[in-house]
Design an enzyme around this catalytic site. Structure first.
Site, PDB file in Angstrom:
ATOM      1  CB  CYS A 113      -0.927   0.013   1.210  1.00 48.62           C
ATOM      2  SG  CYS A 113      -2.019  -1.400   1.239  1.00 48.62           S
ATOM      3  CG  HIS A 254      -3.386   3.485   2.715  1.00 47.63           C
ATOM      4  ND1 HIS A 254      -3.785   3.181   1.428  1.00 47.63           N
ATOM      5  CD2 HIS A 254      -3.357   2.312   3.387  1.00 47.63           C
ATOM      6  CE1 HIS A 254      -3.982   1.878   1.336  1.00 47.63           C
ATOM      7  NE2 HIS A 254      -3.740   1.317   2.517  1.00 47.63           N
ATOM      8  CG  ASN A 284      -6.562  -1.101   1.413  1.00 45.79           C
ATOM      9  OD1 ASN A 284      -5.921  -0.515   0.551  1.00 45.79           O
ATOM     10  ND2 ASN A 284      -5.996  -1.681   2.462  1.00 45.79           N
TER      11      ASN A 284
END
Ligand code: UT7
Length: 330
Positions: A113, A254, A284
């Site tokens: 990520c 994020h 996500n």
């Protein structure tokens, strides 16, 4: 010479998968998912759509918005944990081909990520050293290809999509990437992992029977380290650069879990209006999460030339990173 984020673009797959859809396949509820994650729906790529297909679409938008001709781009980097092919060719090579960028260096990075912010650090260095002038960064993910849709602890979290940015050389400090912090600690590698298909567990029927090709996560432990690490990291990068939270125009975290975003936002006392939230609609999307969020803010008119952005991210590895940059686009 400084490096500047000149333009942004994203690609959002058409198919929507809602929390209600998950109620039909695993033991879960819309209420649980919303309460624990803030996610209501996520996008899922079509079966015949690859990570590079989505990445190329986001890249085309970013290139068009930059005003550059694609022949002026001299480096292509892609961050992904769901590449088209496990080993080769790289997804960056495939994106270059689909966009029509020829004869320039292209490669992928693996930082889960944190990939987009890691790439920002690399782009900044390539440009400040004078080695490159216009760099295409792509964060693209078809995470649905890595998700075990019988594991309720992970399947509800992830979505597909892509984001891209052009980073160009500039002499104007008021549109520069100011600082990037990027770090990692491999001692946590087992907490968020796709165990199979690599050299440790090469592809085999036995490996697939054990479902080792899918994402495994110790969610609660990841959550705690993410909150602790990110709150420290954003405080550190602001302090190092003598910037007060109130001076930041847009906080782009994020998008993994609304509760993680809120923990960091509250620590710095950022108002909600200055924070970008897309986790509710995209889930996500790993390396695509930050450029997709920046793109949404841009398209909503929340991002103007010179605005100061703070980015933060955390992912498998563990990896984490934060960045302070002024938007260089129009
Ligand atoms: O981007 C990379 C970084 N990743 C992240 O940052 C993700 C970090 N982790 C998280 O976001 C959260 O830990 C989750 C959303 C994954 C889980 O939330 P949690 O509040 O940490 O829940 P938990 O794992 O402690 O589980 C609590 C309970 C468990 O049941 P018991 O053992 O208390 O009976 C789970 O089995 O919730 C259960 N559970 C679910 N229940 C309904 C887990 N997943 C689900 C589900 N629906 N989908």
């Amino acid at each position: 010479m400084y490096a500047s984020l000149k333009s942004i673009g994203s690609y959002i797959p058409e198919k929507i998968m809602t929390n209600r859809d998950f109620e039909k396949i695993v033991e879960t509820s819309d209420e649980w998912i919303v309460q624990r994650t803030g996610i209501s729906e996520r996008r899922i790529a079509a079966a015949d759509q690859s990570t590079s297909d989505m990445g190329a679409k986001a890249a085309q938008k970013a290139i068009q918005r930059s005003g550059l001709d694609k022949s002026e781009i001299d480096l292509v980097i892609c961050a992904t944990l769901s590449p088209d092919h496990l080993c080769m060719p790289s997804t960056a090579c495939l994106i270059s081909d689909k966009v029509g960028i020829r004869d320039v260096m292209a490669f992928d990075i693996s930082a889960a990520c944190s990939g987009f912010v890691y790439m920002l650090m690399m782009a900044k260095s390539f440009i400040e050293s004078g080695a490159k002038k216009n760099i295409l960064l792509v964060g693209a993910e078809k995470i649905s290809s890595l998700v075990d849709y019988t594991d309720r602890g992970t399947c509800i979290l992830f979505g597909d999509g892509a984001g891209a940015a052009i980073i160009s050389a500039t002499e104007d400090i008021d549109e520069a990437i100011i600082d990037v912090h990027a770090s990692a600690d491999g001692k946590y590698s087992d907490l968020l992992i796709t165990p199979g298909c690599g050299s440790t567990h090469p592809c085999s029927t036995e490996m697939m029977d054990k479902k080792l090709q899918y994402i495994k996560m110790a969610g609660n432990e990841v959550f705690k380290v993410a909150v602790r690490t990110l709150t420290k990291d954003v405080v550190d990068i602001l302090k190092t650069n003598n910037i007060e939270p109130k001076d930041v125009d847009l906080f782009v975290p994020h998008q993994a879990n609304l509760r993680i975003i809120e923990a960091v936002r509250n620590k710095l006392n950022f108002p909600k209006e200055k924070t970008v939230f897309t986790v509710g609609k995209y889930g996500n999307t790993s390396a695509a999460s930050i450029p997709m969020a920046i793109n949404d803010a841009y398209e909503e008119g929340r991002l103007k030339k010179g605005d100061l952005m703070l980015l933060d991210t955390f992912g498998g590895g563990f990896t984490w990173a934060s960045a302070l940059l002024r938007f260089g686009g129009n």
